[in-house]
Enzyme design. Structure first.
Site, mmCIF file in Angstrom:
data_model
loop_
_atom_site.group_PDB
_atom_site.id
_atom_site.type_symbol
_atom_site.label_atom_id
_atom_site.label_comp_id
_atom_site.label_asym_id
_atom_site.label_seq_id
_atom_site.Cartn_x
_atom_site.Cartn_y
_atom_site.Cartn_z
ATOM 1 N N GLN A 177 -10.183 -4.157 -3.001
ATOM 2 C CA GLN A 177 -11.221 -3.662 -2.655
ATOM 3 C C GLN A 177 -12.587 -4.022 -3.588
ATOM 4 O O GLN A 177 -13.606 -4.027 -3.390
ATOM 5 C CB GLN A 177 -11.316 -2.151 -2.229
ATOM 6 C CG GLN A 177 -12.602 -1.590 -1.746
ATOM 7 C CD GLN A 177 -13.006 -2.070 -0.212
ATOM 8 O OE1 GLN A 177 -12.208 -2.027 0.561
ATOM 9 N NE2 GLN A 177 -14.202 -2.481 -0.023
ATOM 10 N N CYS A 180 -16.318 1.560 0.761
ATOM 11 C CA CYS A 180 -14.916 0.875 1.178
ATOM 12 C C CYS A 180 -14.619 0.753 2.567
ATOM 13 O O CYS A 180 -14.034 0.101 3.259
ATOM 14 C CB CYS A 180 -13.762 1.122 0.242
ATOM 15 S SG CYS A 180 -13.541 2.951 0.269
ATOM 16 N N ARG A 193 0.858 -1.303 -0.215
ATOM 17 C CA ARG A 193 0.122 -0.034 0.132
ATOM 18 C C ARG A 193 0.903 1.153 -0.026
ATOM 19 O O ARG A 193 1.617 1.467 0.898
ATOM 20 C CB ARG A 193 -0.988 0.104 1.146
ATOM 21 C CG ARG A 193 -1.798 1.299 1.472
ATOM 22 C CD ARG A 193 -2.541 1.299 2.534
ATOM 23 N NE ARG A 193 -3.792 0.689 1.903
ATOM 24 C CZ ARG A 193 -5.058 0.562 2.454
ATOM 25 N NH1 ARG A 193 -5.172 1.572 3.612
ATOM 26 N NH2 ARG A 193 -5.959 0.068 2.066
ATOM 27 N N ASP A 221 -17.222 7.106 -1.330
ATOM 28 C CA ASP A 221 -16.055 7.202 -0.772
ATOM 29 C C ASP A 221 -15.859 8.294 -0.130
ATOM 30 O O ASP A 221 -16.540 9.618 -0.317
ATOM 31 C CB ASP A 221 -14.974 6.644 -1.661
ATOM 32 C CG ASP A 221 -13.720 6.338 -0.912
ATOM 33 O OD1 ASP A 221 -13.636 6.193 0.059
ATOM 34 O OD2 ASP A 221 -12.565 6.153 -1.919
HETATM 35 N N1 NVA Z 1 -9.882 6.662 -1.251
HETATM 36 C C1 NVA Z 1 -9.593 6.328 0.057
HETATM 37 C C2 NVA Z 1 -9.727 4.793 0.166
HETATM 38 C C3 NVA Z 1 -9.458 4.244 1.463
HETATM 39 C C4 NVA Z 1 -9.572 2.703 1.536
HETATM 40 C C5 NVA Z 1 -8.302 6.514 0.482
HETATM 41 O O1 NVA Z 1 -7.327 6.374 -0.675
HETATM 42 O O2 NVA Z 1 -7.923 7.105 1.338
HETATM 43 N N1 CP Z 2 -11.204 -0.146 2.818
HETATM 44 C C1 CP Z 2 -9.798 -0.220 3.127
HETATM 45 O O1 CP Z 2 -8.894 -0.444 2.285
HETATM 46 O O2 CP Z 2 -9.734 0.096 4.621
HETATM 47 P P1 CP Z 2 -8.301 0.066 5.195
HETATM 48 O O3 CP Z 2 -7.842 1.704 4.721
HETATM 49 O O4 CP Z 2 -8.719 0.252 6.785
HETATM 50 O O5 CP Z 2 -7.374 -0.973 4.892
#
Ligand code: NVA
Ligand code: CP
Length: 316
Positions: free
Chosen positions: A144, A276, A114, A236
């Site tokens: 996701q 999500c 990530r 989101d």
């Molecule tokens: N769009 C959000 C998704 C989190 C799972 C982000 O990137 O923070």
């Molecule tokens: N939806 C999602 O990826 O959640 P986290 O940021 O908690 O991993």
């Protein structure tokens, strides 16, 4: 189902960088495998195809669901997971991605990352000799979206021909839902304010895929137009990770894009609501929607576990 079944999927050794890299048939097989692994888990059937295997999990951003579901997923499949935060790794002190990829490939059987820039993910994948899984970049969040479509299939009994309305930021989540939706033959409608629409390239890719599958894409500034007749309503956060300093500007830009009871009236009477998570009640969605009988957010969050086990079992 045994190891032969997993081999027969023909996905061993592949990366999971984005849904565009997978055929509709491959995506459907992963979803079906996720459903089967969920069934096994509920029936307390032990299934350890990843015994002796280790997944490295690199996190450069926060996480609740992704971290816990990947770690538990590896455990349930008989393997082991290693949490590696940026500050624990020498990447945080400037070690280059290609060296990190080369070294980790000698210890691990797969890497989940990530991170911020999508280029970091691609560079890691280029230099790693083991499968690399995209666990969210600024560009996309394919794990996701796979879990989301698995959840929709469980609730609606089909995917092809359904309409998904995504209301809000044209972000990583929107991108993966668009590509995945088109691959699986859904009609995707996205409503975003000016300046926050999905990337042009992703729109073009989605349209090209939809032309092959019978799906479609609508991108509009009108939330009501997007949600009209939708089977699935999705939103989101307005400010994703890394964009927190824009929170105030975004609250203004997105004010007309809140998924609330008034807007949801235009969806189908039996629509399902997905997010999500993490969610901000009172911003992108009201409690009246996210906590209503339409909401399937906890099934959705649970399915991260099973959908990702499908990815892990098939690739590793
Ligand atoms: N769009 C959000 C998704 C989190 C799972 C982000 O990137 O923070
Ligand atoms: N939806 C999602 O990826 O959640 P986290 O940021 O908690 O991993």
């Amino acid at each position: 189902m045994g190891a032969e079944h997993l081999e027969a999927l023909g996905l061993k050794g592949r990366d999971f960088l984005g849904l565009a890299d997978y055929t509709p048939d491959e995506l459907r097989k992963l979803i079906d495998l996720g459903i089967e692994l969920k069934r096994k888990n509920k029936a307390n059937e032990v299934f350890h195809p990843l015994a002796g295997k280790t997944l490295g999990m690199i996190f450069e951003k926060s996480s609740t669901r992704t971290r816990v579901s990947f770690e538990v997923g590896m455990y349930q499949l008989g393997g082991h997971a290693l949490f590696l935060s940026r500050n624990d790794l020498q990447i945080g002190r400037g070690e280059i991605i290609s060296d990190t990829a080369g070294v980790l490939s000698r210890y691990l059987d797969g890497i989940m990352i990530r991170t911020f820039g999508h280029d970091i993910l691609l560079e890691l994948a280029e230099h790693a000799s083991i499968p690399v899984i995209n666990a969210l970049t600024d560009h996309s969040h394919p794990c996701q979206a796979l879990a989301d479509y698995m959840t929709v299939l469980e609730h609606k009994g089909k995917l092809e021909g359904l309409k998904i309305a995504y209301i809000g930021d044209g972000n990583n989540m929107a991108h993966s839902l668009m590509i995945g939706g088109a691959k699986l033959g859904l009609h995707v409608a996205v409503a975003s304010p000016e300046g926050y629409t999905p990337a042009e390239g992703v729109q073009a890719d989605t349209r090209a895929i939809a032309a092959q599958t019978g799906g479609s894409l609508l991108v509009t500034g009108d939330a009501r137009e997007a949600i009209e007749g939708a089977d699935i309503v999705y939103t989101d956060v307005w400010a994703s990770m890394g964009f927190e300093e824009e929170q105030k500007i975004r609250e203004k830009a997105f004010a007309a894009y809140q998924v609330n009871e008034e807007l949801a009236r235009y969806a189908k009477p039996d629509y399902v609501f997905l997010h999500c998570l993490p969610a901000h009640r009172g911003e992108e969605v009201t409690a009246g929607v996210i906590d209503s009988k339409h909401s399937i957010i906890f099934d959705e969050a649970e399915n991260r576990l099973h959908a990702q086990k499908a990815i892990l079992a098939a690739l590793l």
